[in-house]
Design a protein around this motif. Structure first.
Motif, PDB file in Angstrom:
ATOM      1  N   ARG A   1      66.391 -10.582  33.917  1.00 27.98           N
ATOM      2  CA  ARG A   1      65.156 -11.153  33.380  1.00 27.98           C
ATOM      3  C   ARG A   1      65.044 -12.591  33.865  1.00 27.98           C
ATOM      4  O   ARG A   1      66.041 -13.307  33.962  1.00 27.98           O
TER       5      ARG A   1
ATOM      6  N   TYR B   1      58.137 -15.697  27.968  1.00 29.18           N
ATOM      7  CA  TYR B   1      57.900 -15.966  29.379  1.00 29.18           C
ATOM      8  C   TYR B   1      58.869 -15.257  30.305  1.00 29.18           C
ATOM      9  O   TYR B   1      58.854 -15.495  31.506  1.00 29.18           O
TER      10      TYR B   1
ATOM     11  N   THR C   1      62.065 -16.189  34.732  1.00 29.47           N
ATOM     12  CA  THR C   1      60.757 -16.817  34.571  1.00 29.47           C
ATOM     13  C   THR C   1      60.250 -17.228  35.951  1.00 29.47           C
ATOM     14  O   THR C   1      60.921 -17.036  36.967  1.00 29.47           O
TER      15      THR C   1
ATOM     16  N   SER D   1      53.885 -18.962  32.503  1.00 29.44           N
ATOM     17  CA  SER D   1      53.980 -17.699  33.145  1.00 29.44           C
ATOM     18  C   SER D   1      52.884 -16.765  32.736  1.00 29.44           C
ATOM     19  O   SER D   1      52.643 -15.776  33.337  1.00 29.44           O
ATOM     20  N   SER D   2      52.091 -17.141  31.752  1.00 27.38           N
ATOM     21  CA  SER D   2      50.886 -16.397  31.531  1.00 27.38           C
ATOM     22  C   SER D   2      49.674 -17.150  32.012  1.00 27.38           C
ATOM     23  O   SER D   2      48.626 -16.612  32.214  1.00 27.38           O
TER      24      SER D   2
ATOM     25  N   ASP E   1      56.120 -12.529  41.136  1.00 28.25           N
ATOM     26  CA  ASP E   1      56.471 -12.131  39.775  1.00 28.25           C
ATOM     27  C   ASP E   1      55.376 -11.194  39.273  1.00 28.25           C
ATOM     28  O   ASP E   1      54.239 -11.214  39.748  1.00 28.25           O
ATOM     29  N   TYR E   2      55.704 -10.327  38.314  1.00 29.84           N
ATOM     30  CA  TYR E   2      54.756  -9.272  37.922  1.00 29.84           C
ATOM     31  C   TYR E   2      54.848  -9.014  36.432  1.00 29.84           C
ATOM     32  O   TYR E   2      55.939  -8.925  35.869  1.00 29.84           O
ATOM     33  N   LYS E   3      53.685  -8.892  35.827  1.00 27.72           N
ATOM     34  CA  LYS E   3      53.597  -8.645  34.385  1.00 27.72           C
ATOM     35  C   LYS E   3      52.543  -7.577  34.131  1.00 27.72           C
ATOM     36  O   LYS E   3      51.393  -7.723  34.555  1.00 27.72           O
TER      37      LYS E   3
ATOM     38  N   LEU F   1      60.284 -12.170  32.467  1.00 28.88           N
ATOM     39  CA  LEU F   1      59.702 -11.066  33.220  1.00 28.88           C
ATOM     40  C   LEU F   1      60.809 -10.142  33.709  1.00 28.88           C
ATOM     41  O   LEU F   1      61.953 -10.576  33.909  1.00 28.88           O
TER      42      LEU F   1
END
Length: 408
Positions: free
Chosen positions: A304, A279, A306, A26-27, A269-271, A281
């Protein structure tokens, strides 16, 4: 840029070599995006099997389940960690291994010896009657006619290929008019995408953009609007042009696009914190491809997820499987959570992105499938009522899975 036609022969049976960690996190995230476009039943599907199937990977193997009852149909030995992507023909699933993209026939069922060789098998995209594979190890895109894949008996059909200037972790899609949209990058960075049109034996550039740092993931919304995630927003390709949509934060990474081809709105998805650990989000990006706008919705503290925990389904809604064990229903038009369905026990985020943890995937209709690794279970859930319509407890811990349905 050379355009080649290749015909693949069936190689020898695969060696049992553990797959190296060439996937996404996820990164550096796995793109369910290439896997999340809802797919309706197709005549092609029923030409090969009266029953729909779900493929589930576990350590050292792959199981095939009946999609309605979730009864185990068969299982096959494979590698320690494999990834699964529907081929889009209603019959086959690509199993990504250390050898490449291996074809699993869920109708027979059998794990065939048909393999598209790849040094680092990556994303699979299904759209407009084409199934498109990307090899991260050499930057090669392989395009199959999905209809031809459905009839693969003993050998893979002819394919068209394109090789990027540099190998990178990328993704490609072919549009209805034959335009190939593919990512740009190298071993150290990724910067954007290029649109190409086939001309005789080569590719001509239609448009390009280098305004998408860390480009990752792909999803196609209504009116064939293609969206890629960036570390500072999203990149839209539509009607022959690229448009950059900026995130509201300096670092605003979208890595996966969850789409419906009947909705203009993409859920990503957003970070916003590049230094955040783990992991899980807590925000989603809503990209209106018609208005060319990107908005971010911060979810409640109990929601929350992933990269494996979002799908699209009934009425083009988004369904988020949260660590509280519930599916939270998001209306992409408003950004509001409109319903909640408790389905499994609460769970914690994975230590590594490859680790088995709960996941959700849509069937293209009113049913979604949910894995519950803590109990070695897979559940079928009615997305309109939240009712669990079928469950199975496997002898192994489920990791990734795919539904063998045809595309639109």
């Amino acid at each position: 840029m050379t355009r080649r036609h290749l015909r693949y022969a069936a190689p020898a049976a695969l060696l049992g070599i553990a797959l190296l960690a060439t996937g996404c996190s996820s990164s550096a995230a796995n793109d369910s995006a290439a896997d999340t476009s809802p797919a309706n039943d197709s005549s092609e599907e029923h030409a090969h099997s009266d029953e729909q199937r779900v493929a589930v990977s576990y350590e050292g193997g792959v199981a095939v389940l009946d999609a309605e009852t979730l009864e185990l149909v068969d299982e096959f030995d494979s590698e320690e960690f494999t990834r699964l992507n529907a081929a889009g023909d209603g019959r086959h699933v690509f199993v990504t291994t250390s050898e490449g993209f291996q074809l699993l026939d869920t109708a027979e069922p059998t794990l065939t010896d048909l393999v598209v060789p790849a040094s680092a098998a990556g994303h699979v995209v299904r759209h407009a009657g084409k199934t498109v594979l990307f090899d991260d190890g050499n930057g090669e895109t392989t395009v199959f006619d999905t209809h031809d894949l459905a009839h693969a008996e003993g050998e893979l059909p002819e394919a068209v290929t394109h090789t990027a200037e540099h190998a990178h972790h990328g993704v490609s899609i072919e549009l209805e008019d034959g335009t190939l949209v593919t990512t740009l990058g190298d071993e150290t960075s990724r910067s954007g995408a290029i649109a190409l049109h086939a001309h005789d034996d080569h590719w001509d550039e239609v448009a390009s953009s280098d305004q998408c740092p860390g480009i990752h993931g792909e999803g196609t919304a209504a009116d064939e609007a293609v969206v890629f995630g960036c570390e500072n927003g999203a990149l839209l390709y539509q009607d022959g042009e690229f448009t950059k949509l900026d995130a509201p934060d300096t670092y605003g990474r979208m890595g996966n696009a969850y789409v419906s081809e009947t909705s203009p709105i993409v859920v990503g998805d957003y970070k916003s914190d590049p230094d955040a650990e783990g992991y899980l989000l807590g925000s989603v990006a809503l990209i209106d491809t018609a208005a060319q706008q990107l908005n971010v919705v911060d979810l409640p503290e109990n929601v929350r997820f992933t990269y494996r925990d979002v799908t699209r389904g009934a009425d083009d809604l988004a369904y988020i499987l949260s660590t509280d064990g519930s599916i939270h229903v998001l209306d992409p038009e408003t950004g509001d959570l409109v319903d909640e369905f408790p389905v499994i026990d609460a769970w914690e985020g994975p230590a590594e992105w490859q680790d088995a943890h709960p996941a959700i995937i849509g069937s293209g209709g009113d049913t979604a499938y949910v894995t519950e690794p803590a109990t070695n279970s897979v559940h079928a859930v009615d997305l309109r009522t939240g009712d669990i319509t079928a469950s199975v407890e496997l002898d192994h811990t489920p990791n990734e899975f795919a539904v063998a349905l045809g595309e639109h």
